[in-house]
Design a protein around this motif. Sequence first.
Motif, PDB file in Angstrom:
ATOM      1  N   MET A 106      11.570  30.058  46.347  1.00 32.72           N
ATOM      2  CA  MET A 106      10.265  30.020  47.011  1.00 32.72           C
ATOM      3  C   MET A 106      10.469  29.934  48.522  1.00 32.72           C
ATOM      4  SD  MET A 106       7.189  27.220  46.623  1.00 32.72           S
ATOM      5  CE  MET A 106       6.987  27.600  44.873  1.00 32.72           C
ATOM      6  N   THR A 107       9.790  30.798  49.247  1.00 32.07           N
ATOM      7  CA  THR A 107       9.901  30.783  50.706  1.00 32.07           C
ATOM      8  C   THR A 107       9.041  29.664  51.291  1.00 32.07           C
ATOM      9  OG1 THR A 107       8.105  32.376  50.939  1.00 32.07           O
ATOM     10  CG2 THR A 107      10.335  33.263  50.772  1.00 32.07           C
ATOM     11  N   ILE A 108       9.251  29.382  52.575  1.00 33.33           N
ATOM     12  CA  ILE A 108       8.524  28.305  53.255  1.00 33.33           C
ATOM     13  C   ILE A 108       7.440  28.903  54.134  1.00 33.33           C
ATOM     14  CG2 ILE A 108       8.729  26.273  54.721  1.00 33.33           C
ATOM     15  CD1 ILE A 108      11.693  26.222  54.114  1.00 33.33           C
ATOM     16  N   LYS A 109       6.213  28.539  53.868  1.00 32.79           N
ATOM     17  CA  LYS A 109       5.102  28.898  54.732  1.00 32.79           C
ATOM     18  C   LYS A 109       4.958  27.834  55.809  1.00 32.79           C
ATOM     19  CE  LYS A 109       3.383  32.456  52.317  1.00 32.79           C
ATOM     20  NZ  LYS A 109       3.229  33.832  52.859  1.00 32.79           N
ATOM     21  N   MET A 140       8.707  20.195  70.985  1.00 39.43           N
ATOM     22  CA  MET A 140       8.609  20.973  69.760  1.00 39.43           C
ATOM     23  C   MET A 140       9.538  22.177  69.797  1.00 39.43           C
ATOM     24  SD  MET A 140       6.942  21.126  66.863  1.00 39.43           S
ATOM     25  CE  MET A 140       5.563  20.009  67.219  1.00 39.43           C
ATOM     26  N   ALA A 141      10.283  22.388  68.697  1.00 34.38           N
ATOM     27  CA  ALA A 141      11.021  23.633  68.477  1.00 34.38           C
ATOM     28  C   ALA A 141      10.227  24.461  67.475  1.00 34.38           C
ATOM     29  CB  ALA A 141      12.420  23.343  67.949  1.00 34.38           C
ATOM     30  N   ILE A 142       9.969  25.721  67.797  1.00 38.58           N
ATOM     31  CA  ILE A 142       9.055  26.541  67.004  1.00 38.58           C
ATOM     32  C   ILE A 142       9.835  27.576  66.206  1.00 38.58           C
ATOM     33  CG2 ILE A 142       7.009  28.010  67.092  1.00 38.58           C
ATOM     34  CD1 ILE A 142       6.513  26.816  69.906  1.00 38.58           C
ATOM     35  N   PRO A 143       9.772  27.525  64.890  1.00 38.61           N
ATOM     36  CA  PRO A 143      10.503  28.502  64.076  1.00 38.61           C
ATOM     37  C   PRO A 143       9.873  29.888  64.149  1.00 38.61           C
ATOM     38  CG  PRO A 143       9.177  27.086  62.673  1.00 38.61           C
ATOM     39  CD  PRO A 143       9.049  26.540  64.058  1.00 38.61           C
ATOM     40  N   GLN A 144      10.700  30.898  63.941  1.00 36.63           N
ATOM     41  CA  GLN A 144      10.192  32.267  63.877  1.00 36.63           C
ATOM     42  C   GLN A 144       9.492  32.494  62.540  1.00 36.63           C
ATOM     43  OE1 GLN A 144      13.048  35.298  64.757  1.00 36.63           O
ATOM     44  NE2 GLN A 144      13.741  34.335  66.651  1.00 36.63           N
ATOM     45  N   ILE A 179       8.487  31.334  57.283  1.00 37.45           N
ATOM     46  CA  ILE A 179       9.535  30.980  58.240  1.00 37.45           C
ATOM     47  C   ILE A 179      10.761  31.850  57.956  1.00 37.45           C
ATOM     48  CG2 ILE A 179      11.093  29.138  58.980  1.00 37.45           C
ATOM     49  CD1 ILE A 179       8.846  27.162  58.445  1.00 37.45           C
ATOM     50  N   LEU A 180      11.369  32.378  59.013  1.00 35.55           N
ATOM     51  CA  LEU A 180      12.448  33.342  58.874  1.00 35.55           C
ATOM     52  C   LEU A 180      13.827  32.707  59.069  1.00 35.55           C
ATOM     53  CD1 LEU A 180      10.931  36.330  60.888  1.00 35.55           C
ATOM     54  CD2 LEU A 180      10.752  35.861  58.434  1.00 35.55           C
ATOM     55  N   SER A 181      14.808  33.324  58.439  1.00 36.84           N
ATOM     56  CA  SER A 181      16.202  32.939  58.659  1.00 36.84           C
ATOM     57  C   SER A 181      16.758  33.763  59.811  1.00 36.84           C
ATOM     58  CB  SER A 181      17.027  33.184  57.391  1.00 36.84           C
ATOM     59  OG  SER A 181      17.137  34.577  57.153  1.00 36.84           O
ATOM     60  N   ASN A 198      18.859  36.008  59.723  1.00 37.30           N
ATOM     61  CA  ASN A 198      19.041  37.417  59.372  1.00 37.30           C
ATOM     62  C   ASN A 198      17.712  38.170  59.317  1.00 37.30           C
ATOM     63  OD1 ASN A 198      17.828  36.688  56.951  1.00 37.30           O
ATOM     64  ND2 ASN A 198      19.734  36.696  55.776  1.00 37.30           N
ATOM     65  N   GLY A 199      16.616  37.480  59.698  1.00 41.79           N
ATOM     66  CA  GLY A 199      15.313  38.130  59.784  1.00 41.79           C
ATOM     67  C   GLY A 199      14.504  38.130  58.509  1.00 41.79           C
ATOM     68  N   GLU A 200      15.034  37.544  57.447  1.00 40.31           N
ATOM     69  CA  GLU A 200      14.332  37.499  56.166  1.00 40.31           C
ATOM     70  C   GLU A 200      13.684  36.126  55.951  1.00 40.31           C
ATOM     71  OE1 GLU A 200      13.991  40.072  54.130  1.00 40.31           O
ATOM     72  OE2 GLU A 200      15.146  41.341  55.502  1.00 40.31           O
ATOM     73  N   PRO A 201      12.590  36.061  55.167  1.00 42.50           N
ATOM     74  CA  PRO A 201      12.000  34.755  54.852  1.00 42.50           C
ATOM     75  C   PRO A 201      13.034  33.843  54.201  1.00 42.50           C
ATOM     76  CG  PRO A 201      10.497  36.508  54.229  1.00 42.50           C
ATOM     77  CD  PRO A 201      11.787  37.183  54.604  1.00 42.50           C
ATOM     78  N   ILE A 202      13.096  32.606  54.671  1.00 45.01           N
ATOM     79  CA  ILE A 202      14.101  31.670  54.157  1.00 45.01           C
ATOM     80  C   ILE A 202      13.496  30.854  53.013  1.00 45.01           C
ATOM     81  CG2 ILE A 202      13.570  29.769  55.757  1.00 45.01           C
ATOM     82  CD1 ILE A 202      16.640  29.340  55.964  1.00 45.01           C
ATOM     83  N   THR A 203      14.284  30.608  52.000  1.00 45.20           N
ATOM     84  CA  THR A 203      13.808  29.814  50.861  1.00 45.20           C
ATOM     85  C   THR A 203      13.959  28.335  51.164  1.00 45.20           C
ATOM     86  OG1 THR A 203      15.983  29.776  49.787  1.00 45.20           O
ATOM     87  CG2 THR A 203      14.525  31.647  49.283  1.00 45.20           C
ATOM     88  N   ARG A 204      13.226  27.530  50.424  1.00 42.47           N
ATOM     89  CA  ARG A 204      13.336  26.079  50.595  1.00 42.47           C
ATOM     90  C   ARG A 204      14.744  25.603  50.262  1.00 42.47           C
ATOM     91  NH1 ARG A 204       8.805  23.043  51.259  1.00 42.47           N
ATOM     92  NH2 ARG A 204       6.828  24.191  51.235  1.00 42.47           N
ATOM     93  N   ALA A 205      15.327  26.181  49.226  1.00 40.17           N
ATOM     94  CA  ALA A 205      16.683  25.774  48.826  1.00 40.17           C
ATOM     95  C   ALA A 205      17.680  26.064  49.941  1.00 40.17           C
ATOM     96  CB  ALA A 205      17.086  26.497  47.543  1.00 40.17           C
ATOM     97  N   MET A 206      17.582  27.258  50.530  1.00 43.77           N
ATOM     98  CA  MET A 206      18.502  27.605  51.610  1.00 43.77           C
ATOM     99  C   MET A 206      18.262  26.744  52.845  1.00 43.77           C
ATOM    100  SD  MET A 206      21.011  29.265  52.839  1.00 43.77           S
ATOM    101  CE  MET A 206      21.324  30.540  51.607  1.00 43.77           C
ATOM    102  N   ALA A 207      16.984  26.455  53.150  1.00 49.22           N
ATOM    103  CA  ALA A 207      16.675  25.638  54.324  1.00 49.22           C
ATOM    104  C   ALA A 207      17.239  24.230  54.175  1.00 49.22           C
ATOM    105  CB  ALA A 207      15.168  25.589  54.538  1.00 49.22           C
ATOM    106  N   ARG A 208      17.211  23.690  52.949  1.00 50.20           N
ATOM    107  CA  ARG A 208      17.774  22.363  52.726  1.00 50.20           C
ATOM    108  C   ARG A 208      19.297  22.397  52.805  1.00 50.20           C
ATOM    109  NH1 ARG A 208      13.778  22.192  48.416  1.00 50.20           N
ATOM    110  NH2 ARG A 208      12.040  20.819  49.001  1.00 50.20           N
ATOM    111  N   LYS A 209      19.885  23.452  52.261  1.00 49.53           N
ATOM    112  CA  LYS A 209      21.342  23.561  52.227  1.00 49.53           C
ATOM    113  C   LYS A 209      21.922  23.962  53.579  1.00 49.53           C
ATOM    114  CE  LYS A 209      25.063  25.943  49.721  1.00 49.53           C
ATOM    115  NZ  LYS A 209      25.361  26.951  48.664  1.00 49.53           N
TER     116      LYS A 209
END
Length: 371
Positions: free
Chosen positions: A1-4, A282-286, A293-295, A297-308
Amino acid sequence: MTIKLQSLNSVLLEKAAERLNARKGELSKTRTAIITGMTAEIDSDERLKLYQKRQATLALSEGCPVPPQPPIFEETPTDLTKLGQEALIGTSNDLLPIEFFEYGLYAARSVGRIEHVEGLRFGTGFLVGHNLIMTNHHVLPNEHEARQHFFELGAEANRIGNQTPSKICSIEPDRFFWASEELDVAIVAVVDEDPGFIPLDHYGWHALIRQQGKIKKGDPINIVQHPLGRNKAVVVHNNHLLHIENGTDAHMFCWYSGDTQKGSSGSPVFNNRWEVVAVHHMAIPQTNTDGDILSKNGEPITRAMARKRPDMIAYAANEGIRTSCIVDALETAQFTKAHHADIRNWLLKTWSSPGAHRRGLRAAIRSTQAL
C-alpha cells in the motif's frame, strides 16, 4: 500500500506541500541556475534591489567600498596565453573572508537541543536575547508542554579542542511564552540554573532582523541543528535558497535545499553573514498528482518500504519561516500578562538597536575566554 500525504493526518505538512507544489516551476528554475552558475537574475527585481541596497549599506558600515558587480575575469588579461589560469566561475564571487569560520563557531554557540524530560521528543532552539529561546510551535505548542522540556547548550563533539560540559537550562514559560500556530514559531524564557559554570549570556544570541534583503535566491544557506536529537551539527554543503517571494499568500515562508532530520525543527537558517534568515520547520516530501509520496526512483513508495528504508523517501525541499514575518507577528501579538508584553517590547528594541547582530555574536566570545 502506498502512502498518501493526506493519510499522515498532518495539517501542517499538507499546507506546506500545497505551498511548495504551487511553486515547483520556480524551484526547478533556481536549481538549474545554481548548477549552471547563473543565479544573478533569478530573483524578482524588487528583491534584488532590496538585497543590493542592504549589501551596499553593510559594506559602507564596515568600512569597505561599495562592492562592484563581479567581473567575468578577476582582471583584464594583457596576455591571452595566460587566460584561464585563475578566474571566478559563474556570475557570483564566492570568495569568503577566513573569519567566516570563526563567525560560524560563535553563531553556533547559542544553538541548543530541546529535549523532553522523558527523552521521548527532541527539537532545536537558539537564544535570541534576554534569556529567551526561539523554536517551532510544534516543538513547544503551549506553556504546559514547554515545562516538560529543557534546553541544553554545548551538546557537541570536540576531539581536537577543549571539550566542555554541556549547560542545561530549565524552561520557564511563566516568565515569557509566545507561540504562533500559523507561523509555527515559539519564543520562551529559559533559566540559567548554573551561572557559576558559564553564564548564559556568554553563549551569545541572535537578533532577528526585520529588514529584507538579507539573502537572494540561489545564495548558500547554513543550518546549525541537532539532527535526531544528537550532538550539534552544521550543514554547509549543497544548501541554497530555492525560492522566496513578497506580496503573496505564502510570503511568510521560504524554501531551500540542505539536509535536516527529525530533531532539527526550530533550527536557525543562516546566510553567509551568519544572520538568521529563517527558522526551519518542515521537510516536504515529493508527491505525484494523486497525492502519493514518492521514492527517490520517482515511484510511489509503499508503507513497508518507507518503514524499512526511510532514506528512500524523496523530498522536494525544506521550508522555513522568514524572520521579517516573525518580527511583524511578534510586534502585533496580544498578551494577557503585562510583563510578557514588556519583555516582548524589550526584545524588539534589542533586535532593532544598531549593531545588534554583531553584539549578539560578540557575546559568545566570552564563553571561549572562560574555558
